[in-house]
Design an enzyme around this catalytic site. Structure first.
Site, mmCIF file in Angstrom:
data_model
loop_
_atom_site.group_PDB
_atom_site.id
_atom_site.type_symbol
_atom_site.label_atom_id
_atom_site.label_comp_id
_atom_site.label_asym_id
_atom_site.label_seq_id
_atom_site.Cartn_x
_atom_site.Cartn_y
_atom_site.Cartn_z
ATOM 1 N N GLY A 38 0.810 -1.207 0.000
ATOM 2 C CA GLY A 38 0.000 0.000 0.000
ATOM 3 C C GLY A 38 0.839 1.250 0.000
ATOM 4 N N CYS A 39 1.168 1.752 1.207
ATOM 5 C CA CYS A 39 1.881 3.019 1.288
ATOM 6 C C CYS A 39 3.379 2.843 1.239
ATOM 7 C CB CYS A 39 1.514 3.731 2.590
ATOM 8 S SG CYS A 39 2.075 2.844 4.060
ATOM 9 N N GLY A 40 3.872 1.618 1.457
ATOM 10 C CA GLY A 40 5.299 1.394 1.435
ATOM 11 C C GLY A 40 5.962 1.578 2.778
ATOM 12 N N CYS A 57 4.011 0.927 5.924
ATOM 13 C CA CYS A 57 3.190 0.350 6.972
ATOM 14 C C CYS A 57 4.039 -0.508 7.903
ATOM 15 C CB CYS A 57 2.080 -0.509 6.366
ATOM 16 S SG CYS A 57 1.029 0.394 5.222
#
Length: 283
Positions: free
Chosen positions: A117-119, A121
């Site tokens: 996802g965000c890299g 997490c």
């Protein structure tokens, strides 16, 4: 959505599932290829380290590339063996690494579930975000023509077999200085596709510095980090970069190119590697 036809008999990395809907005002009820996405656990010398959501293809490349781009391995020879073990819950990839690599891993252990996802997490502190990167030298470095970047990007669709069937995956490719796509990997996660590419290059002793990397996604800071760790001097993205990605590319000495459309592009850092009339104004 790419509705299945008689020509598509098998697609590795995808499942054939029923789908109903309406297209062009007419209802349909068919079987369609859907990209696989499963939890993939990376286990180093018996210790679980990360769980990613990924397409279960090229997992040996993925394990090696992730380990290199995360700094767990300093070189491919520190990875002794890789074995993928499927189960009802997902896939566990067992890696046997050198004692030096394992000691390095234990020093920087962290939980990173959901990394696609965000890299970031699961990252525990700000100091873990921007780690030290190799700085790419501009002296004697390869230069690339603007036409070569566009040529490489235009080749990607024809080589993305999983994307053609499912419409759901990203690709990362290593391209020659002339703009020929030489290595390509696909995954539902853009970070995973790039890790798979990095692993493939390392496993085959490809000198990444002699070409460039092209991706079918935006250029997030972690994509820049991974490209820099692989030693690629230029990263070209079909979409936009972020400000953090630009700052990271500046720091690493990497040329960052975005919005590649045929011969159009934007250069965000270190334009000296790109031969074009006015790299600061190209967009």
């Amino acid at each position: 959505m790419n509705l299945v036809t008689d020509a598509v008999q098998f697609c590795e990395g995808a499942q054939l599932l029923p789908v109903r809907g309406v297209r062009g005002g007419r209802p349909f009820d068919v079987q369609d290829w859907v990209a696989e996405e499963v939890p993939v656990a990376l286990e180093y010398n018996g210790i679980s380290h990360a769980v990613m959501l990924a397409t279960p293809l090229d997992l040996e490349d993925f394990a090696l590339g992730f380990s290199l781009s995360e700094g767990i391995l300093e070189a491919a020879h520190e990875l002794y063996s890789v074995e993928a073990e499927p189960s009802a819950l997902g896939v566990t990839v067992h890696l046997q690494v050198s004692s030096a690599a394992f000691a390095r891993l234990k020093q920087r252990r962290r939980s990173m579930a959901g990394r696609t996802g965000c890299g970031l997490c699961g990252t525990e502190s700000l100091t873990q975000v921007s780690r030290e990167l190799p700085v790419l030298s501009s002296e004697g470095a390869a230069q690339f023509d603007r036409e070569a970047i566009g040529r490489a990007m235009s080749q990607l669709p024809s080589q993305q077999t999983l994307q053609e069937a499912t419409g759901a995956v990203h690709a990362a490719a290593w391209c020659s200085a002339e703009g020929e796509v030489m290595w390509l990997r696909e995954d539902v996660g853009r970070h995973n596709a790039l890790d798979k590419l990095v692993g493939a290059l390392a496993a085959n002793d490809v000198d990444a510095s002699t070409g460039f990397i092209a991706v079918t996604s935006r250029a997030s800071f972690e994509m820049v980090q991974k490209a820099a760790m692989a030693g690629a001097p230029l990263l070209a993205a079909v979409s936009a970069p972020t400000s953090f990605a630009v700052a990271t590319a500046q720091r690493a000495g990497l040329t960052l190119v975005g919005f590649v459309r045929q011969q159009d592009l934007g250069v965000y850092s270190h334009p000296q590697r790109l031969r074009t009339a006015d790299p600061q104004r190209v967009r």
